[in-house]
Design a protein around this motif. Structure first.
Motif, PDB file in Angstrom:
ATOM      1  N   GLN A 471       0.827  -1.239   0.157  1.00 37.79           N
ATOM      2  CA  GLN A 471      -0.014  -0.140   0.096  1.00 37.79           C
ATOM      3  C   GLN A 471       0.674   1.145   0.146  1.00 37.79           C
ATOM      4  OE1 GLN A 471      -2.511  -0.436   3.385  1.00 37.79           O
ATOM      5  NE2 GLN A 471      -4.100  -1.552   1.945  1.00 37.79           N
ATOM      6  N   GLN A 474       2.436   1.806  -3.330  1.00 35.67           N
ATOM      7  CA  GLN A 474       1.558   2.022  -4.257  1.00 35.67           C
ATOM      8  C   GLN A 474       1.270   3.776  -3.980  1.00 35.67           C
ATOM      9  OE1 GLN A 474       0.472   0.612  -6.849  1.00 35.67           O
ATOM     10  NE2 GLN A 474       0.839  -1.702  -6.481  1.00 35.67           N
ATOM     11  N   ASN A 475       1.124   4.149  -2.922  1.00 35.67           N
ATOM     12  CA  ASN A 475       1.003   5.587  -2.600  1.00 35.67           C
ATOM     13  C   ASN A 475       1.927   6.434  -3.260  1.00 35.67           C
ATOM     14  OD1 ASN A 475      -1.185   4.830  -1.026  1.00 35.67           O
ATOM     15  ND2 ASN A 475      -0.165   5.239   1.095  1.00 35.67           N
ATOM     16  N   GLN A 478       1.779   6.061  -7.145  1.00 46.83           N
ATOM     17  CA  GLN A 478       0.759   7.257  -7.725  1.00 46.83           C
ATOM     18  C   GLN A 478       0.781   8.446  -7.406  1.00 46.83           C
ATOM     19  OE1 GLN A 478      -2.460   4.823  -6.151  1.00 46.83           O
ATOM     20  NE2 GLN A 478      -1.918   2.651  -7.127  1.00 46.83           N
ATOM     21  N   GLY A 479       1.843   8.934  -6.373  1.00 51.95           N
ATOM     22  CA  GLY A 479       1.800  10.401  -5.903  1.00 51.95           C
ATOM     23  C   GLY A 479       0.624  10.654  -4.994  1.00 51.95           C
ATOM     24  N   ASN A 480       0.014   9.593  -4.466  1.00 53.84           N
ATOM     25  CA  ASN A 480      -1.452   9.683  -3.591  1.00 53.84           C
ATOM     26  C   ASN A 480      -0.850   9.597  -2.077  1.00 53.84           C
ATOM     27  OD1 ASN A 480      -3.752   9.680  -2.264  1.00 53.84           O
ATOM     28  ND2 ASN A 480      -4.016   7.480  -2.855  1.00 53.84           N
ATOM     29  N   PHE A 481      -0.851  10.919  -1.414  1.00 55.83           N
ATOM     30  CA  PHE A 481      -0.355  11.039  -0.087  1.00 55.83           C
ATOM     31  C   PHE A 481      -1.722  11.390   0.722  1.00 55.83           C
ATOM     32  CE2 PHE A 481       3.560  11.646  -2.711  1.00 55.83           C
ATOM     33  CZ  PHE A 481       4.138  10.647  -2.130  1.00 55.83           C
ATOM     34  N   LYS A 482      -2.894  10.870   0.457  1.00 54.34           N
ATOM     35  CA  LYS A 482      -4.229  11.120   1.174  1.00 54.34           C
ATOM     36  C   LYS A 482      -3.920  10.485   2.682  1.00 54.34           C
ATOM     37  CE  LYS A 482      -8.823  10.371   1.773  1.00 54.34           C
ATOM     38  NZ  LYS A 482     -10.165   9.517   1.080  1.00 54.34           N
ATOM     39  N   GLU A 484      -3.747   8.247   5.706  1.00 50.23           N
ATOM     40  CA  GLU A 484      -4.324   7.161   6.559  1.00 50.23           C
ATOM     41  C   GLU A 484      -3.833   7.166   7.826  1.00 50.23           C
ATOM     42  OE1 GLU A 484      -6.343   4.502   5.678  1.00 50.23           O
ATOM     43  OE2 GLU A 484      -7.005   5.208   3.804  1.00 50.23           O
ATOM     44  N   ASN A 529      -0.030  15.008   5.280  1.00 47.77           N
ATOM     45  CA  ASN A 529      -0.025  14.081   4.406  1.00 47.77           C
ATOM     46  C   ASN A 529       0.134  12.578   5.198  1.00 47.77           C
ATOM     47  OD1 ASN A 529      -0.502  15.525   1.905  1.00 47.77           O
ATOM     48  ND2 ASN A 529       1.504  16.014   1.541  1.00 47.77           N
ATOM     49  N   ASP A 530       0.079  11.694   4.536  1.00 51.34           N
ATOM     50  CA  ASP A 530       0.251  10.361   4.974  1.00 51.34           C
ATOM     51  C   ASP A 530       1.738  10.124   5.232  1.00 51.34           C
ATOM     52  OD1 ASP A 530      -0.976   7.632   5.254  1.00 51.34           O
ATOM     53  OD2 ASP A 530       0.749   6.960   4.111  1.00 51.34           O
TER      54      ASP A 530
END
Length: 540
Positions: A471, A474-475, A478-482, A484, A529-530
Motif C-alpha cells: 500500500q 503504491q501511494n 501514484q503520488g497519492n499521499f492522502k 491514512e 499528508n500520509d
C-alpha cells in the motif's frame, strides 16, 4: 459489509497448539486458513467439501485476497496429489477405514448444509481485504493421503514449528478433507456467576499478558472469557482466548458509551460502535465533526466533562501527550466529570509518563482507568480491524469487550498502566523506521536508473511482502499521499520512542535516523499528508 453474511473461505484442518484447549460441546477441529496465517476452532457442521462448493465460493468472493487463497488451495492439492501418486501403496485396512469414514462424512454433509443455512447472516464481521477468515481443510475427494500438520502459528509460539512434524489423520467424518462454505460459529467461555453470557465476535481474539514467576498455571479470568498463562521462566507470555459465541454475533454492552475525539481513528471507531448497537455520546474540539455521527444516531455532548458525567465508559482518542492532558485537566475537562465508578479509556498514543499521570488523577477521584492505544490506520479503523493494546484496570478491560470487538480484530491486555504506551511506541517506531527505509529504497532505485515498479514487484515476491509494504509503495508510485496515518503523528511517535530508549539508556540509532528524515519531510510541509510522504524528503 459488516452486517452481511460471512462468505465461504478455504482452509485445512491442522493440529492445534498443545497448550490450546479444545472447546467443549459439539465436535470441532482446529483450522488454518489458506491465504492467511489465521487459525480457529470450527464445528464439524460448518465444514463442507471443497470441490463440491468451489464454484459457489468463487462466485461469492471476488477479492484479490480470496483469489490468492484459492491459488494456495490448488497448489496444496497439486502437491498432495503428487505425494499420493508417489506413495500409492496403501494397505487395504487403511483403505477400508478411510472409505467408511468418508461415508460418515457424506452423511454429515447434508446435515452440515441445513445447519449452516440456518446460521447464515448472523456474523458481524464482513469480509473486506484483511479480515479474519475461518475455514477448514481442502483436498481432492477420495484422497487417501493424511492431512499434514501446519506449522504452529499460535501467539505464544509464533514462528516455531511443532515438535512433531508427523502426518495427522483425522478420525471419523473429518477424514474427508473439507472446506467451509457457511458462517462460522465458535464457542464461549462459561459465564461467571455475576455476569450473564454475552455473545461475541468469532473473529475477535483477546490476549492477556502476565508477568510472573509463579509455576506454570493457566486459569480463567473472572468473566471466564479470557485466559492468562503464567510460566516458570518469569518472562512475559501470551495465550489466546478465542472470544467467540454460539451464533457469532455481538451483543453490545448496555452501558452508556462516550467518545472524545473524532479524528482519522476516532471517526471510524465511533461509526463501528454505532453500527454494532452501542449507545454513544460524542464530543470533538471542532463541533461540526459531530454532525455526521448525530445523523447516525449518536448523542451530542457539549463538553468532555458532560460526556463523562452522563456516560458509564468514556473513550478518548486525541493526537499527542499535550492534547491528552488538556482533555483531562483543562477547563470542563474529563476530570471534572469523574466521580466514583466512572470509567475512562484513553486510546491516544502517548508516552508512559503522561498516561501514568492521567491514570493517577482519574483514580484519585474514584474513577477507573484503562489505556488502550490502537495500532492501525484510517482504513483499518473504518473496517473495524484495529489492534488494541490495553493496560490498567482489568475489570474495565473486560467491560469494554463488546466495544473492542466492534472496533478491532484483536486486543491485548498488557498489565499495569504504562505498558501499553511503551509497547505502542515500539510498534510505531518499527513501522515508522520501515516506512522511511521503503522511501529510501524507492528513491535510490530511481536515481540509479532502476524501475520502482519492478522493485515493488520483487519485494512483493519476497519475505518482506505485506499489505503495508504494498500500500505504501503504491501511494508513492501514484503520488497519492492522502492521509491514512498522518506523517506528523508517526514523527511524534518516533520522537517519543527515542525518548523511551533514552530513559533507560538503550540505543535507538535506526529510529533516530528515521526521525531526522521525517523532520525534513515536515519542513517540506508534509505534516498533514500520509506517512508515505516521507518519500518527498529524499527527492533532491
Amino acid at each position: 459489509g459488516k452486517l452481511g453474511r460471512y462468505p465461504p473461505w478455504p482452509g485445512k484442518i491442522v493440529n492445534p497448539p498443545k497448550d490450546l484447549k479444545k472447546p467443549r460441546g459439539k465436535k470441532c477441529f482446529f483450522v488454518k486458513f489458506f491465504g492467511t496465517e489465521d487459525h480457529a476452532w470450527i464445528k464439524v457442521e460448518q465444514l463442507k467439501p471443497y470441490h463440491l462448493h468451489k464454484e459457489e465460493m468463487i462466485k461469492i468472493n471476488k477479492g484479490k485476497r480470496f483469489q490468492q487463497a484459492v491459488d494456495a488451495v490448488e497448489e496444496f492439492l497439486r502437491k498432495t496429489k503428487g505425494k499420493d501418486q508417489a506413495s500409492s501403496q496403501n494397505s487395504s485396512e487403511e483403505k477400508n477405514r478411510h472409505n467408511s469414514s468418508e461415508e460418515r462424512g457424506k452423511q454429515s454433509a447434508g446435515e452440515d448444509k441445513r445447519k449452516a443455512g440456518l446460521s447464515q447472516g448472523k456474523l458481524k464481521k464482513g469480509t473486506g481485504e484483511g479480515k479474519k477468515r475461518v475455514s477448514s481443510v481442502s483436498s481432492e475427494r477420495g484422497s487417501k493421503s493424511p492431512l499434514k500438520r501446519a506449522q504452529d502459528q499460535s501467539p505464544r509460539k509464533r514462528g516455531r514449528p511443532p515438535k512433531d512434524e508427523k502426518d495427522l489423520t483425522i478420525p471419523e467424518s473429518s477424514t474427508v478433507k473439507r472446506v467451509m462454505t457457511g458462517t462460522v460459529a465458535g464457542f464461549k467461555w462459561p459465564p461467571s456467576v455475576s455476569e450473564p453470557v454475552k455473545d461475541s465476535d468469532p473473529h475477535f481474539h483477546h490476549f492477556l499478558l502476565s508477568q510472573t514467576e509463579k509455576p506454570a498455571v493457566c486459569y480463567q479470568a473472572i468473566t471466564k472469557k479470557l485466559k492468562v498463562c503464567e510460566e516458570e521462566t518469569g518472562s512475559t507470555s501470551i495465550q489466546a482466548a478465542d472470544s467467540t459465541a454460539i451464533n457469532g454475533s455481538i451483543t453490545p454492552t448496555d452501558k452508556k458509551i462516550g467518545f472524545l475525539g473524532l479524528g482519522l481513528m476516532g471517526s471510524g471507531i465511533v461509526s463501528n460502535l454505532l453500527k454494532m448497537g452501542h449507545t454513544v455520546t460524542v464530543w470533538n474540539r471542532t463541533a461540526e465533526k459531530c454532525d455526521l455521527f448525530i445523523q447516525e444516531g449518536a448523542r451530542l455532548g457539549r463538553t468532555p466533562a458532560e460526556v463523562v458525567s452522563t456516560c458509564d465508559i468514556t473513550f478518548a482518542c486525541v493526537s499527542d501527550p499535550k492534547a491528552a492532558k488538556d482533555l483531562v485537566l483543562g477547563p470542563s475537562g474529563v476530570l471534572q466529570g469523574i466521580r466514583p465508578g466512572k470509567c475512562y479509556v484513553d486510546m491516544s498514543t502517548v508516552d508512559a509518563d503522561t498516561v501514568t499521570e492521567l491514570a493517577q488523577v482519574i483514580v484519585s477521584r474514584g474513577g477507573r482507568f484503562l489505556e488502550a492505544p490502537v495500532s492501525g490506520n484510517q482504513q483499518l479503523s473504518n473496517d473495524g480491524m484495529l489492534v488494541i493494546l490495553a493496560a490498567g484496570d482489568r475489570g474495565l478491560y473486560e467491560d469494554c469487550s463488546s466495544c473492542f470487538q466492534a472496533m478491532g480484530k484483536t486486543s491485548f491486555f498488557l498489565g499495569e498502566v504504562g505498558n501499553a504506551a511503551k509497547m505502542m511506541l515500539i510498534v510505531n517506531m518499527v513501522q515508522g523506521s520501515f516506512m522511511a527505509t521503503i522511501a529510501e529504497g524507492l528513491t535510490l532505485a530511481q536515481v540509479t536508473g532502476q524501475s520502482q515498479q519492478t522493485l515493488l514487484d520483487i519485494l512483493n515476491q519476497g519475505q518482506l511482502a505485506s499489505i503495508f509494504l504494498d500500500q505504501k509503495c503504491q501511494n508513492i508510485l501514484q503520488g497519492n499521499f492522502k492521509p491514512e496515518f498522518y506523517l506528523k503523528y508517526i514523527q511524534k511517535d518516533l520522537r517519543l520512542a527515542i525518548a523511551l530508549g533514552d530513559s533507560v539508556n538503550h540505543p535507538t540509532p535506526m529510529a533516530a535516523a528515521a526521525n531526522e528524515v521525517y523532520k525534513r519531510a515536515k519542513a517540506l510541509d508534509q505534516s498533514d499528508n500520509d506517512m508515505s510522504a516521507v518519500y518527498r524528503a529524499y527527492i533532491h
